[in-house]
Design a protein around this motif. Sequence first.
Motif, PDB file in Angstrom:
ATOM      1  N   LEU A   3       0.896  -1.246  -0.044  1.00 31.12           N
ATOM      2  CA  LEU A   3       0.015   0.033   0.044  1.00 31.12           C
ATOM      3  C   LEU A   3       1.042   1.304  -0.002  1.00 31.12           C
ATOM      4  O   LEU A   3       1.571   1.557   1.044  1.00 31.12           O
ATOM      5  CB  LEU A   3      -0.849   0.255   1.247  1.00 31.12           C
ATOM      6  CG  LEU A   3      -2.251  -0.844   1.239  1.00 31.12           C
ATOM      7  CD1 LEU A   3      -1.919  -2.247   1.217  1.00 31.12           C
ATOM      8  CD2 LEU A   3      -3.064  -0.717   2.323  1.00 31.12           C
ATOM      9  N   SER A   4       0.888   1.900  -1.045  1.00 27.32           N
ATOM     10  CA  SER A   4       1.825   3.029  -1.296  1.00 27.32           C
ATOM     11  C   SER A   4       1.091   4.263  -1.420  1.00 27.32           C
ATOM     12  O   SER A   4       0.018   4.612  -1.953  1.00 27.32           O
ATOM     13  CB  SER A   4       2.335   3.074  -2.649  1.00 27.32           C
ATOM     14  OG  SER A   4       3.249   4.123  -3.037  1.00 27.32           O
ATOM     15  N   THR A   5       1.467   5.378  -0.450  1.00 27.53           N
ATOM     16  CA  THR A   5       0.945   6.587  -0.286  1.00 27.53           C
ATOM     17  C   THR A   5       1.775   7.725  -0.491  1.00 27.53           C
ATOM     18  O   THR A   5       3.076   8.002  -0.165  1.00 27.53           O
ATOM     19  CB  THR A   5       0.506   7.135   1.360  1.00 27.53           C
ATOM     20  OG1 THR A   5      -0.509   5.814   1.695  1.00 27.53           O
ATOM     21  CG2 THR A   5       0.051   8.132   1.358  1.00 27.53           C
ATOM     22  N   ASP A   6       1.590   8.334  -1.821  1.00 25.48           N
ATOM     23  CA  ASP A   6       2.367   9.498  -2.271  1.00 25.48           C
ATOM     24  C   ASP A   6       1.608  10.782  -1.977  1.00 25.48           C
ATOM     25  O   ASP A   6       0.225  10.798  -1.818  1.00 25.48           O
ATOM     26  CB  ASP A   6       2.264   9.667  -3.723  1.00 25.48           C
ATOM     27  CG  ASP A   6       3.214   8.740  -4.199  1.00 25.48           C
ATOM     28  OD1 ASP A   6       4.513   8.436  -3.809  1.00 25.48           O
ATOM     29  OD2 ASP A   6       3.181   8.107  -5.473  1.00 25.48           O
ATOM     30  N   TYR A   7       2.257  11.880  -1.635  1.00 26.94           N
ATOM     31  CA  TYR A   7       1.782  13.098  -1.094  1.00 26.94           C
ATOM     32  C   TYR A   7       2.027  14.149  -2.330  1.00 26.94           C
ATOM     33  O   TYR A   7       2.958  14.767  -2.415  1.00 26.94           O
ATOM     34  CB  TYR A   7       2.619  13.687   0.092  1.00 26.94           C
ATOM     35  CG  TYR A   7       2.082  13.026   1.111  1.00 26.94           C
ATOM     36  CD1 TYR A   7       1.159  12.756   2.209  1.00 26.94           C
ATOM     37  CD2 TYR A   7       3.261  11.605   1.432  1.00 26.94           C
ATOM     38  CE1 TYR A   7       0.869  12.051   3.124  1.00 26.94           C
ATOM     39  CE2 TYR A   7       2.903  11.037   2.614  1.00 26.94           C
ATOM     40  CZ  TYR A   7       1.662  11.014   3.390  1.00 26.94           C
ATOM     41  OH  TYR A   7       1.358  10.232   4.635  1.00 26.94           O
ATOM     42  N   THR A   8       0.963  14.414  -3.135  1.00 26.83           N
ATOM     43  CA  THR A   8       0.779  14.764  -4.409  1.00 26.83           C
ATOM     44  C   THR A   8       0.416  16.339  -4.382  1.00 26.83           C
ATOM     45  O   THR A   8       0.439  17.047  -5.390  1.00 26.83           O
ATOM     46  CB  THR A   8       0.170  14.034  -5.364  1.00 26.83           C
ATOM     47  OG1 THR A   8      -1.382  14.123  -4.837  1.00 26.83           O
ATOM     48  CG2 THR A   8       0.529  12.696  -5.586  1.00 26.83           C
ATOM     49  N   THR A   9      -0.376  16.812  -3.108  1.00 28.69           N
ATOM     50  CA  THR A   9      -1.031  18.108  -3.152  1.00 28.69           C
ATOM     51  C   THR A   9      -2.241  17.741  -4.095  1.00 28.69           C
ATOM     52  O   THR A   9      -2.677  16.650  -4.519  1.00 28.69           O
ATOM     53  CB  THR A   9      -0.322  19.414  -3.435  1.00 28.69           C
ATOM     54  OG1 THR A   9       0.089  19.408  -4.882  1.00 28.69           O
ATOM     55  CG2 THR A   9       0.795  19.310  -2.535  1.00 28.69           C
ATOM     56  N   ASN A  10      -2.842  18.988  -4.490  1.00 30.41           N
ATOM     57  CA  ASN A  10      -3.954  18.895  -5.473  1.00 30.41           C
ATOM     58  C   ASN A  10      -3.662  18.838  -7.003  1.00 30.41           C
ATOM     59  O   ASN A  10      -4.607  18.850  -7.753  1.00 30.41           O
ATOM     60  CB  ASN A  10      -5.037  19.956  -5.058  1.00 30.41           C
ATOM     61  CG  ASN A  10      -5.696  19.549  -3.915  1.00 30.41           C
ATOM     62  OD1 ASN A  10      -6.340  18.778  -3.630  1.00 30.41           O
ATOM     63  ND2 ASN A  10      -5.617  20.564  -3.090  1.00 30.41           N
ATOM     64  N   ASP A  11      -2.391  18.681  -7.340  1.00 29.54           N
ATOM     65  CA  ASP A  11      -1.970  18.738  -8.729  1.00 29.54           C
ATOM     66  C   ASP A  11      -2.569  17.513  -9.424  1.00 29.54           C
ATOM     67  O   ASP A  11      -2.133  16.302  -9.179  1.00 29.54           O
ATOM     68  CB  ASP A  11      -0.569  18.655  -8.738  1.00 29.54           C
ATOM     69  CG  ASP A  11       0.067  19.049 -10.108  1.00 29.54           C
ATOM     70  OD1 ASP A  11      -0.350  18.328 -11.102  1.00 29.54           O
ATOM     71  OD2 ASP A  11       1.037  20.037 -10.348  1.00 29.54           O
ATOM     72  N   GLU A  12      -3.535  17.752 -10.512  1.00 37.63           N
ATOM     73  CA  GLU A  12      -4.058  16.531 -10.859  1.00 37.63           C
ATOM     74  C   GLU A  12      -3.199  15.820 -11.936  1.00 37.63           C
ATOM     75  O   GLU A  12      -3.162  14.299 -12.145  1.00 37.63           O
ATOM     76  CB  GLU A  12      -5.233  16.905 -12.015  1.00 37.63           C
ATOM     77  CG  GLU A  12      -6.467  17.673 -11.130  1.00 37.63           C
ATOM     78  CD  GLU A  12      -7.462  17.885 -12.107  1.00 37.63           C
ATOM     79  OE1 GLU A  12      -7.751  17.090 -13.060  1.00 37.63           O
ATOM     80  OE2 GLU A  12      -8.334  18.870 -11.637  1.00 37.63           O
TER      81      GLU A  12
END
Length: 301
Positions: free
Chosen positions: A95-104
């Motif tokens: 289970l991988s969580t990336d922190y991308t902000t709201n950038d589509e």
Amino acid sequence: MRDFVIRISQLGRQTDSSFIVIPQNGQNVAWEDDDDPIVPDADYFAAIDGCGREDTFYGMNASYDIADGHSTPEYISKEIQDMCDIYKNADKVVLSTDYTTNDEDKIADSFSKNNQKGYISFAATKRNLTEIPFYEPYQKNSNNITSLSNAKNFLYLINPEYSSKQTLITTLKQTDYDAFIIDLFCGDEILTASDLRELKTKKSGGSRLVICYMSIGEAENYRWYWKSSWNKKAPDFICPENPEWEGNFKVKYWYPQWQEIICGENGYLSKILEAGFDGVYLDIIDAFEYFEDQQATLRKP
């Protein structure tokens, strides 16, 4: 730490034989640093169903001086992937969580890269995990999710900004995520077995998994177990505050007093099992590295 996770798994599965255990980060706890080739501990791998990992492709934490929404440096990302692949190749779910902000564009890229690796992923729009993102779940489906390997997506939400538990439940029910990673509490209100029954059905009608977040490498001063007297004089197993997370304190997790808080008769795990969660998502596994670094410093001449 390895033994601690195994103990939690054994206790959970005594109550529920299908109880899911997912340690987050600290993948290298499963083997010795000088293993060549790497040989994961068989008992540890038997005790877990998968592993969680943050920052695989986007958003390193403050210790790397890289803000969320930026790509994880390639050499660090590769190291993360190499460790996670050891789990994946042993049929453990990543289970991988990336922190991308709201950038589509970054959200889409994160999902694509994780999918290519065979990881289930979540693109978090905020690192403090306070909100349900604006986008639809990746690979949304109406299937019944009866095991972690069935899941195609998940929601990681442990600090929800809702005025009440009922508002949280109502909002979560209107989503189609295959799995939730959520907290045992919403504010001061504990989730009950009745609440969990409501949450285990997706909006589309299929069943989903609900997994409980629990930190076992840090104590948090906003939790039910924290005693007010600890604010003046903390017990021996409480260590300095984490400078990156206010109110979080590293713990000497091998101390019986801490293990009793987590695994005791009326401890954290028992509350999770009583509520009917499908499993636990164990955070701060990498606390072992903190104490190894301390020991290495003390050994220096």
